[in-house]
Design a protein around this motif. Structure first.
Motif, PDB file in Angstrom:
ATOM      1  N   LEU A   1       0.837  -1.203   0.000  1.00 32.37           N
ATOM      2  CA  LEU A   1       0.000   0.000   0.000  1.00 32.37           C
ATOM      3  C   LEU A   1       0.866   1.244   0.000  1.00 32.37           C
ATOM      4  O   LEU A   1       1.898   1.297   0.671  1.00 32.37           O
ATOM      5  N   VAL A   2       0.424   2.242  -0.763  1.00 36.88           N
ATOM      6  CA  VAL A   2       1.036   3.568  -0.713  1.00 36.88           C
ATOM      7  C   VAL A   2      -0.073   4.562  -0.403  1.00 36.88           C
ATOM      8  O   VAL A   2      -1.219   4.366  -0.806  1.00 36.88           O
ATOM      9  N   GLU A   3       0.276   5.593   0.324  1.00 36.78           N
ATOM     10  CA  GLU A   3      -0.704   6.634   0.636  1.00 36.78           C
ATOM     11  C   GLU A   3      -0.335   7.887  -0.133  1.00 36.78           C
ATOM     12  O   GLU A   3       0.775   8.411  -0.008  1.00 36.78           O
ATOM     13  N   ILE A   4      -1.295   8.335  -0.936  1.00 32.90           N
ATOM     14  CA  ILE A   4      -1.095   9.526  -1.758  1.00 32.90           C
ATOM     15  C   ILE A   4      -2.279  10.452  -1.535  1.00 32.90           C
ATOM     16  O   ILE A   4      -3.426  10.068  -1.774  1.00 32.90           O
TER      17      ILE A   4
ATOM     18  N   GLU B   1      -3.549   0.310  -3.442  1.00 31.49           N
ATOM     19  CA  GLU B   1      -2.911  -1.003  -3.386  1.00 31.49           C
ATOM     20  C   GLU B   1      -2.174  -1.259  -4.689  1.00 31.49           C
ATOM     21  O   GLU B   1      -2.743  -1.134  -5.773  1.00 31.49           O
ATOM     22  N   LEU B   2      -0.908  -1.614  -4.569  1.00 32.30           N
ATOM     23  CA  LEU B   2      -0.087  -1.960  -5.722  1.00 32.30           C
ATOM     24  C   LEU B   2       0.019  -3.479  -5.792  1.00 32.30           C
ATOM     25  O   LEU B   2       0.607  -4.099  -4.922  1.00 32.30           O
TER      26      LEU B   2
ATOM     27  N   ASP C   1       3.985  15.233  -4.054  1.00 28.05           N
ATOM     28  CA  ASP C   1       3.884  15.577  -2.633  1.00 28.05           C
ATOM     29  C   ASP C   1       4.295  14.417  -1.730  1.00 28.05           C
ATOM     30  O   ASP C   1       4.833  14.626  -0.648  1.00 28.05           O
ATOM     31  N   ALA C   2       4.020  13.182  -2.162  1.00 26.64           N
ATOM     32  CA  ALA C   2       4.286  12.003  -1.323  1.00 26.64           C
ATOM     33  C   ALA C   2       5.604  11.313  -1.658  1.00 26.64           C
ATOM     34  O   ALA C   2       5.991  10.364  -0.974  1.00 26.64           O
TER      35      ALA C   2
ATOM     36  N   ALA D   1       8.000   1.384  -0.343  1.00 25.20           N
ATOM     37  CA  ALA D   1       6.896   0.622  -0.920  1.00 25.20           C
ATOM     38  C   ALA D   1       7.127   0.343  -2.404  1.00 25.20           C
ATOM     39  O   ALA D   1       6.849  -0.765  -2.889  1.00 25.20           O
ATOM     40  N   LEU D   2       7.658   1.315  -3.139  1.00 27.72           N
ATOM     41  CA  LEU D   2       7.912   1.108  -4.565  1.00 27.72           C
ATOM     42  C   LEU D   2       9.039   0.099  -4.787  1.00 27.72           C
ATOM     43  O   LEU D   2       8.984  -0.710  -5.715  1.00 27.72           O
TER      44      LEU D   2
END
Length: 187
Positions: A8-11, A17-18, A69-70, A77-78
C-alpha cells in the motif's frame, strides 16, 4: 516465499494497493533500462518512475501532483513492489535457489516469458489469469504442479536398494554369479 503481499502507498490521504502482477512486471520491463534503471530511478526519487509504477493502480486525477507531494515516503513501498514484480522475496535465505535452473542464464525478459509459459502451459491457466497472478504465485503453483506429477508418475531418480549383507557375503554372491568357486590350498 510470500505470496501476493499487500503493498500500500498513501497519496493525498488515499491508500492505493499496488498488486505486483506479471502483467505489470512485463510492462515495466519494457521501459528503457528495464528494472535495473527503474530501481536506480526510484532510489533517486524520480517522479516519472514513481508515476509509471503507480499509474495502472490509480483511478483518479492529478496523479503526478499527488505523487510529487508524497514522493519522499514512497521509496520503500515502490522498491518492495519492484522486488515482488521480479519474484524476489527479500526475506528469503540467501542460499534459497527456489525456481533457479542449473547453469543457464537468461535475461529478465526471458524470465518473465518463462513465467507466462508456466502459467499458460504447465498450469493450464488462461492468459488473463496468468497475467493477473504475481510471479511468486506462479512459481509456487508451478512447484506444486511438479510435486503432483512426481507423486503420480515418480521421478527418474531411482532409489538404490540397500544391501545390508556383510562384505564377505556380497563377494560370494558376486563371484558365484560368474561361476567362480573357492578352492582350498592343499598345503
Amino acid at each position: 516465499m510470500k505470496l501476493a503481499e499487500t503493498i500500500l502507498v498513501e497519496i493525498a490521504g488515499e491508500e492505493i494497493e499496488l498488486r505486483p502482477s506479471l502483467r505489470h512486471a512485463m510492462r515495466l520491463e519494457r521501459r528503457e533500462g528495464s528494472f535495473r534503471q527503474l530501481f536506480r530511478e526510484i532510489n533517486e526519487g524520480s517522479l516519472t518512475a514513481a508515476v509509471d509504477i503507480i499509474e495502472p493502480h490509480f483511478f483518479g486525477q492529478y496523479l503526478k501532483n499527488r505523487v510529487l507531494d508524497a514522493l519522499p515516503t514512497l521509496t520503500p513501498a515502490l522498491t518492495a513492489y519492484l522486488l515482488a514484480c521480479a519474484g524476489i522475496d527479500p526475506e528469503a535465505p540467501a542460499n534459497d535457489t527456489a525456481g533457479a535452473k542449473s547453469g543457464k542464464t537468461q535475461t529478465f525478459s526471458e524470465y518473465l516469458q518463462q513465467l507466462y509459459r508456466y502459467g499458460t502451459g504447465w498450469l493450464d491457466w488462461t492468459p488473463e489469469t496468468t497475467l493477473d497472478a504475481t510471479p511468486a504465485e506462479i512459481l509456487e503453483a508451478y512447484k506444486g504442479k511438479l510435486e503432483m506429477l512426481k507423486a503420480i508418475y515418480g521421478t527418474s531418480e531411482k532409489a538404490k536398494p540397500v544391501d545390508d549383507r556383510p562384505l564377505d557375503d556380497k563377494f560370494r554372491s558376486l563371484f558365484a554369479g560368474i561361476g567362480t568357486q573357492k578352492v582350498e590350498s592343499a598345503a
